[in-house]
Design a protein around this motif. Structure first.
Motif, PDB file in Angstrom:
ATOM      1  N   HIS A   1     -27.890 -17.192  90.662  1.00 39.29           N
ATOM      2  CA  HIS A   1     -28.236 -16.240  89.609  1.00 39.29           C
ATOM      3  C   HIS A   1     -28.468 -14.818  90.113  1.00 39.29           C
ATOM      4  CE1 HIS A   1     -29.395 -15.173  85.577  1.00 39.29           C
ATOM      5  NE2 HIS A   1     -30.446 -14.546  86.062  1.00 39.29           N
ATOM      6  N   GLN A   2     -28.810 -14.657  91.357  1.00 32.50           N
ATOM      7  CA  GLN A   2     -29.036 -13.312  91.891  1.00 32.50           C
ATOM      8  C   GLN A   2     -27.793 -12.466  91.601  1.00 32.50           C
ATOM      9  OE1 GLN A   2     -27.791 -11.277  94.385  1.00 32.50           O
ATOM     10  NE2 GLN A   2     -29.526  -9.895  94.457  1.00 32.50           N
ATOM     11  N   ARG A   3     -27.976 -11.262  91.110  1.00 31.38           N
ATOM     12  CA  ARG A   3     -26.906 -10.419  90.580  1.00 31.38           C
ATOM     13  C   ARG A   3     -25.706 -10.282  91.512  1.00 31.38           C
ATOM     14  NH1 ARG A   3     -25.544  -5.100  91.160  1.00 31.38           N
ATOM     15  NH2 ARG A   3     -27.347  -4.709  92.474  1.00 31.38           N
ATOM     16  N   ILE A   4     -25.939  -9.965  92.757  1.00 29.54           N
ATOM     17  CA  ILE A   4     -24.823  -9.756  93.686  1.00 29.54           C
ATOM     18  C   ILE A   4     -24.113 -11.073  93.982  1.00 29.54           C
ATOM     19  CG2 ILE A   4     -24.229  -9.073  96.055  1.00 29.54           C
ATOM     20  CD1 ILE A   4     -26.520  -6.956  95.767  1.00 29.54           C
ATOM     21  N   ARG A   5     -24.875 -12.133  94.194  1.00 26.23           N
ATOM     22  CA  ARG A   5     -24.246 -13.429  94.495  1.00 26.23           C
ATOM     23  C   ARG A   5     -23.468 -13.958  93.297  1.00 26.23           C
ATOM     24  NH1 ARG A   5     -29.108 -13.949  97.790  1.00 26.23           N
ATOM     25  NH2 ARG A   5     -30.181 -15.102  96.163  1.00 26.23           N
ATOM     26  N   LEU A   6     -23.976 -13.737  92.096  1.00 24.98           N
ATOM     27  CA  LEU A   6     -23.228 -14.125  90.898  1.00 24.98           C
ATOM     28  C   LEU A   6     -21.928 -13.332  90.825  1.00 24.98           C
ATOM     29  CD1 LEU A   6     -23.119 -15.843  88.343  1.00 24.98           C
ATOM     30  CD2 LEU A   6     -24.437 -14.066  87.185  1.00 24.98           C
ATOM     31  N   GLY A   7     -21.979 -12.067  91.187  1.00 28.65           N
ATOM     32  CA  GLY A   7     -20.776 -11.238  91.228  1.00 28.65           C
ATOM     33  C   GLY A   7     -19.779 -11.742  92.259  1.00 28.65           C
ATOM     34  N   ILE A   8     -20.260 -12.110  93.435  1.00 31.42           N
ATOM     35  CA  ILE A   8     -19.384 -12.635  94.486  1.00 31.42           C
ATOM     36  C   ILE A   8     -18.703 -13.908  94.013  1.00 31.42           C
ATOM     37  CG2 ILE A   8     -19.348 -13.713  96.781  1.00 31.42           C
ATOM     38  CD1 ILE A   8     -21.728 -11.785  97.494  1.00 31.42           C
TER      39      ILE A   8
ATOM     40  N   ARG B   1      -9.123 -16.487  96.250  1.00 32.98           N
ATOM     41  CA  ARG B   1      -9.374 -16.174  97.655  1.00 32.98           C
ATOM     42  C   ARG B   1      -9.595 -14.664  97.717  1.00 32.98           C
ATOM     43  NH1 ARG B   1      -5.320 -16.077 102.621  1.00 32.98           N
ATOM     44  NH2 ARG B   1      -6.760 -16.559 104.305  1.00 32.98           N
ATOM     45  N   ALA B   2     -10.821 -14.264  98.004  1.00 36.93           N
ATOM     46  CA  ALA B   2     -11.168 -12.846  97.982  1.00 36.93           C
ATOM     47  C   ALA B   2     -11.366 -12.324  99.395  1.00 36.93           C
ATOM     48  CB  ALA B   2     -12.436 -12.635  97.162  1.00 36.93           C
ATOM     49  N   GLU B   3     -10.818 -11.158  99.656  1.00 35.10           N
ATOM     50  CA  GLU B   3     -10.961 -10.522 100.962  1.00 35.10           C
ATOM     51  C   GLU B   3     -12.262  -9.724 100.981  1.00 35.10           C
ATOM     52  OE1 GLU B   3     -10.755  -7.840 104.135  1.00 35.10           O
ATOM     53  OE2 GLU B   3     -10.324  -7.050 102.140  1.00 35.10           O
ATOM     54  N   PHE B   4     -12.939  -9.720 102.113  1.00 37.68           N
ATOM     55  CA  PHE B   4     -14.236  -9.066 102.285  1.00 37.68           C
ATOM     56  C   PHE B   4     -14.210  -7.621 101.768  1.00 37.68           C
ATOM     57  CE2 PHE B   4     -17.452  -6.706 104.578  1.00 37.68           C
ATOM     58  CZ  PHE B   4     -18.541  -7.561 104.607  1.00 37.68           C
ATOM     59  N   GLY B   5     -13.235  -6.855 102.176  1.00 33.41           N
ATOM     60  CA  GLY B   5     -13.147  -5.448 101.758  1.00 33.41           C
ATOM     61  C   GLY B   5     -12.996  -5.303 100.255  1.00 33.41           C
TER      62      GLY B   5
ATOM     63  N   GLY C   1     -23.073  -4.667 105.386  1.00 37.88           N
ATOM     64  CA  GLY C   1     -24.237  -5.463 105.777  1.00 37.88           C
ATOM     65  C   GLY C   1     -24.845  -6.230 104.627  1.00 37.88           C
ATOM     66  N   ASN C   2     -24.964  -5.579 103.482  1.00 37.06           N
ATOM     67  CA  ASN C   2     -25.529  -6.235 102.303  1.00 37.06           C
ATOM     68  C   ASN C   2     -24.632  -7.386 101.850  1.00 37.06           C
ATOM     69  OD1 ASN C   2     -26.921  -6.860  99.970  1.00 37.06           O
ATOM     70  ND2 ASN C   2     -26.931  -4.797  99.164  1.00 37.06           N
ATOM     71  N   LEU C   3     -23.337  -7.135 101.777  1.00 33.65           N
ATOM     72  CA  LEU C   3     -22.401  -8.187 101.389  1.00 33.65           C
ATOM     73  C   LEU C   3     -22.466  -9.336 102.382  1.00 33.65           C
ATOM     74  CD1 LEU C   3     -20.166  -9.396  99.667  1.00 33.65           C
ATOM     75  CD2 LEU C   3     -18.525  -7.952 100.914  1.00 33.65           C
ATOM     76  N   GLY C   4     -22.499  -9.021 103.662  1.00 30.83           N
ATOM     77  CA  GLY C   4     -22.565 -10.063 104.686  1.00 30.83           C
ATOM     78  C   GLY C   4     -23.782 -10.955 104.540  1.00 30.83           C
ATOM     79  N   GLN C   5     -24.928 -10.371 104.217  1.00 28.74           N
ATOM     80  CA  GLN C   5     -26.141 -11.167 104.024  1.00 28.74           C
ATOM     81  C   GLN C   5     -25.999 -12.122 102.843  1.00 28.74           C
ATOM     82  OE1 GLN C   5     -29.213  -8.183 103.679  1.00 28.74           O
ATOM     83  NE2 GLN C   5     -29.679  -8.267 105.868  1.00 28.74           N
ATOM     84  N   HIS C   6     -25.448 -11.636 101.758  1.00 22.45           N
ATOM     85  CA  HIS C   6     -25.279 -12.492 100.580  1.00 22.45           C
ATOM     86  C   HIS C   6     -24.244 -13.592 100.841  1.00 22.45           C
ATOM     87  CE1 HIS C   6     -27.991 -10.510  97.848  1.00 22.45           C
ATOM     88  NE2 HIS C   6     -27.519  -9.337  98.248  1.00 22.45           N
TER      89      HIS C   6
ATOM     90  N   ARG D   1     -16.406  -5.974  98.793  1.00 23.09           N
ATOM     91  CA  ARG D   1     -17.290  -4.840  99.092  1.00 23.09           C
ATOM     92  C   ARG D   1     -17.017  -3.685  98.138  1.00 23.09           C
ATOM     93  NH1 ARG D   1     -16.403  -0.720 102.057  1.00 23.09           N
ATOM     94  NH2 ARG D   1     -14.663  -1.622 103.192  1.00 23.09           N
ATOM     95  N   THR D   2     -15.756  -3.375  97.932  1.00 19.91           N
ATOM     96  CA  THR D   2     -15.375  -2.265  97.050  1.00 19.91           C
ATOM     97  C   THR D   2     -15.654  -2.606  95.581  1.00 19.91           C
ATOM     98  OG1 THR D   2     -13.647  -1.619  98.592  1.00 19.91           O
ATOM     99  CG2 THR D   2     -13.453  -0.786  96.344  1.00 19.91           C
ATOM    100  N   THR D   3     -15.249  -3.785  95.160  1.00 18.42           N
ATOM    101  CA  THR D   3     -15.409  -4.195  93.765  1.00 18.42           C
ATOM    102  C   THR D   3     -16.874  -4.218  93.348  1.00 18.42           C
ATOM    103  OG1 THR D   3     -13.399  -5.515  93.876  1.00 18.42           O
ATOM    104  CG2 THR D   3     -14.923  -6.036  92.094  1.00 18.42           C
TER     105      THR D   3
END
Length: 131
Positions: free
Chosen positions: A37-44, A53-57, A68-73, A60-62
């Protein structure tokens, strides 16, 4: 005394027998998964579901995140077995791809179902306002 009376009234309106379709008697908010439910993780999870299949970059952009923040999530989601992280190369460039696991697909579907139940409660709670 007033808050208790108010809570009792609100609780009565949201019983398991209403049209929400929750046969457990549990309020839909209790069934929300904090990891998902956390906003960023729900977005991911949503982007990974749509892209398969989503690429890291791209993530990050979307989602407008720092690396660093994306990596933690992603670490949280990977530890929960909701995603797989694959590292490799595209040409000479290192790449990281994220894919939902079957458990991740299930968790996302369940989260959306609980959110729909919450929305339904809000929409039907208005009574005369909805008419």
């Amino acid at each position: 005394m007033t808050p208790a009376g108010t809570a009792g009234t609100a609780g009565t309106a949201g019983t398991a027998g209403d049209a929400v379709g929750d046969d457990t008697g549990q309020h839909p908010a209790k069934a929300l998964d904090d990891t998902v439910h956390q906003r960023i993780r729900l977005g991911i999870l949503t982007v990974a579901h749509q892209a398969r299949r989503a690429e890291f970059g791209f993530l990050r952009t979307t989602l407008d995140l720092t690396a660093g923040n994306l990596g933690q999530h992603l670490t949280v989601l990977e530890k929960a077995a909701l995603i797989t992280v694959e590292k490799g190369y595209e040409g000479r460039r290192p790449r990281t791809w994220i894919t939902l696991t079957p458990a991740g697909e299930h968790a996302l579907r369940e989260e959306v179902a609980q959110l729909k139940r919450l929305i339904h409660r809000i929409e039907t709670a208005g009574g005369s306002d909805a008419d």
